[in-house]
Design a protein around this motif. Structure first.
Motif, PDB file in Angstrom:
ATOM      1  N   HIS A 183       0.824  -1.221   0.000  1.00 27.65           N
ATOM      2  CA  HIS A 183       0.000   0.000   0.000  1.00 27.65           C
ATOM      3  C   HIS A 183       0.856   1.268   0.000  1.00 27.65           C
ATOM      4  O   HIS A 183       0.654   2.142  -0.842  1.00 27.65           O
ATOM      5  N   PRO A 184       1.827   1.397   0.923  1.00 23.14           N
ATOM      6  CA  PRO A 184       2.590   2.653   0.912  1.00 23.14           C
ATOM      7  C   PRO A 184       3.471   2.817  -0.325  1.00 23.14           C
ATOM      8  O   PRO A 184       3.658   3.943  -0.795  1.00 23.14           O
ATOM      9  N   ILE A 185       3.989   1.716  -0.881  1.00 25.30           N
ATOM     10  CA  ILE A 185       4.758   1.842  -2.136  1.00 25.30           C
ATOM     11  C   ILE A 185       3.816   2.332  -3.230  1.00 25.30           C
ATOM     12  O   ILE A 185       4.165   3.214  -4.027  1.00 25.30           O
ATOM     13  N   GLY A 186       2.611   1.779  -3.255  1.00 23.24           N
ATOM     14  CA  GLY A 186       1.616   2.218  -4.239  1.00 23.24           C
ATOM     15  C   GLY A 186       1.317   3.700  -4.087  1.00 23.24           C
ATOM     16  O   GLY A 186       1.229   4.435  -5.066  1.00 23.24           O
ATOM     17  N   VAL A 187       1.177   4.143  -2.831  1.00 20.46           N
ATOM     18  CA  VAL A 187       0.941   5.575  -2.577  1.00 20.46           C
ATOM     19  C   VAL A 187       2.089   6.390  -3.175  1.00 20.46           C
ATOM     20  O   VAL A 187       1.869   7.354  -3.927  1.00 20.46           O
ATOM     21  N   ALA A 188       3.322   5.996  -2.841  1.00 18.99           N
ATOM     22  CA  ALA A 188       4.484   6.759  -3.305  1.00 18.99           C
ATOM     23  C   ALA A 188       4.560   6.778  -4.831  1.00 18.99           C
ATOM     24  O   ALA A 188       4.867   7.805  -5.437  1.00 18.99           O
ATOM     25  N   MET A 189       4.236   5.633  -5.466  1.00 15.64           N
ATOM     26  CA  MET A 189       4.305   5.562  -6.927  1.00 15.64           C
ATOM     27  C   MET A 189       3.164   6.343  -7.572  1.00 15.64           C
ATOM     28  O   MET A 189       3.341   6.994  -8.603  1.00 15.64           O
ATOM     29  N   ALA A 190       1.981   6.273  -6.975  1.00 14.43           N
ATOM     30  CA  ALA A 190       0.817   6.918  -7.591  1.00 14.43           C
ATOM     31  C   ALA A 190       0.817   8.424  -7.362  1.00 14.43           C
ATOM     32  O   ALA A 190       0.406   9.192  -8.228  1.00 14.43           O
TER      33      ALA A 190
END
Ligand code: SF4
Length: 326
Positions: A183-190
């Protein structure tokens, strides 16, 4: 670890007049599912447990419930998602008991590095603590923004592995509360802003920017591996909240328009071994974005997201995370 309000579930089932229900559960709540089934049968409601592991609210077993003659479905572990369901469905999110404030307190210096104006996001597990977290952070001098998110999420500030709309607010950086990396990697990427994840169980804080960069590099490598591919399998899922048929058809048209061979495939649980007999050079998964991003090492052929196909075909330059937006 989790609380399931059995009495509340029973009350709703009685209001519905339900006498037979199907219970669907993620891996981590199997025992709770069993306990709930025992409790319901003590209260004269027949309960069947689905043995299929469930990964998200995107995959309700309402069709199975209907085929089994059940009056309702109890979907454990995830919050409500806007979908057309065939039987009344009770979503019972699993709220974690852990207090999030001690981990925030321990990491205040790190959180300050995000800037003064921060977006606060979390998963459904900790969403009931978000207002307390906001209050604590405001008392410590932050301006806290909690984004509403789109119709795919149930609460302001909630993110899913496929939807980071709640993090897209006018903040200096993003503070994610929760365990796990996806989830947090997705946040950072998005969102492409500094992202810090604070884990309320371990008390640790981790910056995701480097992790996101590493993952984006791996995704560029997948795109490079697919450069010479001529034959593409474009795969979508029959799971209700992952069925992106219009998008899958768009990708098929795009590929064909660029001289490639492309064939649309649907399957329920997308996995490489089930695809192995087909004659494709590469795959595009137009379903849960976690499949190509989390699982690509288990695929013997390159596997891309729809946005990555656009890069492959020279239609896009910047890397974008694949999201399912509501
Ligand atoms: Fe989670 Fe994937 Fe379903 Fe989104 S599509 S809710 S990330 S399992």
């Amino acid at each position: 670890m989790h609380e399931i309000g059995r009495e509340e579930v029973l009350r709703v089932l009685r209001d519905l007049g339900a006498t037979k229900v199907l219970i669907q559960t993620p891996e981590g709540l199997k025992r709770e599912a069993q306990g709930l089934a025992d409790f319901l049968e003590e209260n004269k409601i027949e309960a069947i447990i689905s043995g299929d592991i469930n990964y998200g609210a995107c995959d309700p077993a309402d069709g199975e419930a209907k085929r089994l003659g059940c009056d309702a479905l109890i979907h454990l572990g995830h919050s409500y998602m806007t979908l057309h369901l065939e039987v009344p469905t009770i979503f019972v999110p699993a709220f974690a008991k852990v207090d999030v404030i001690p981990a925030l307190e321990k990491n205040l210096d790190e959180i300050r590095k995000l800037g003064k104006r921060i977006a606060l996001v979390t998963t459904a597990q900790h969403i009931h603590r978000l207002e307390l977290a906001r209050k604590f952070l405001e008392e410590n001098g932050f301006e806290v923004l909690i984004g509403r998110g789109d119709s795919r999420v149930s609460w302001p500030g909630q993110v899913l592995g496929c939807n980071f709309s709640a993090a897209k607010v006018d903040a200096d950086g993003i503070l994610f509360i929760g365990a796990g990396y996806f989830h947090p990697i997705g946040v950072a990427m998005a969102v492409k802003k500094p992202t810090l994840a604070v884990n309320p169980y371990s008390g640790d804080a981790i910056w995701l920017d480097k992790e996101a960069e590493r993952l984006v590099r791996k995704r560029w490598a997948q795109i490079a591996k697919a450069m010479d591919a001529q034959r593409f399998g474009v795969v979508t899922s029959t799971k209700k909240g992952q069925l992106r048929l219009a998008e899958a058809r768009r990708i098929v048209r795009l590929l064909r328009g660029h001289g490639k061979y492309a064939r649309l495939i649907t399957m329920n649980h997308i996995n490489y071994p089930a695809l192995e007999g087909f004659d494709f050079d590469a795959y595009v998964v137009v379903a849960c974005p976690r499949v190509p991003i989390d699982d690509y090492e288990n695929w013997r052929k390159p596997v891309l997201t729809p946005r990555e196909v656009e890069i492959l075909l020279g239609l896009r330059e910047d890397y974008e995370f694949d999201e399912i937006l509501g």
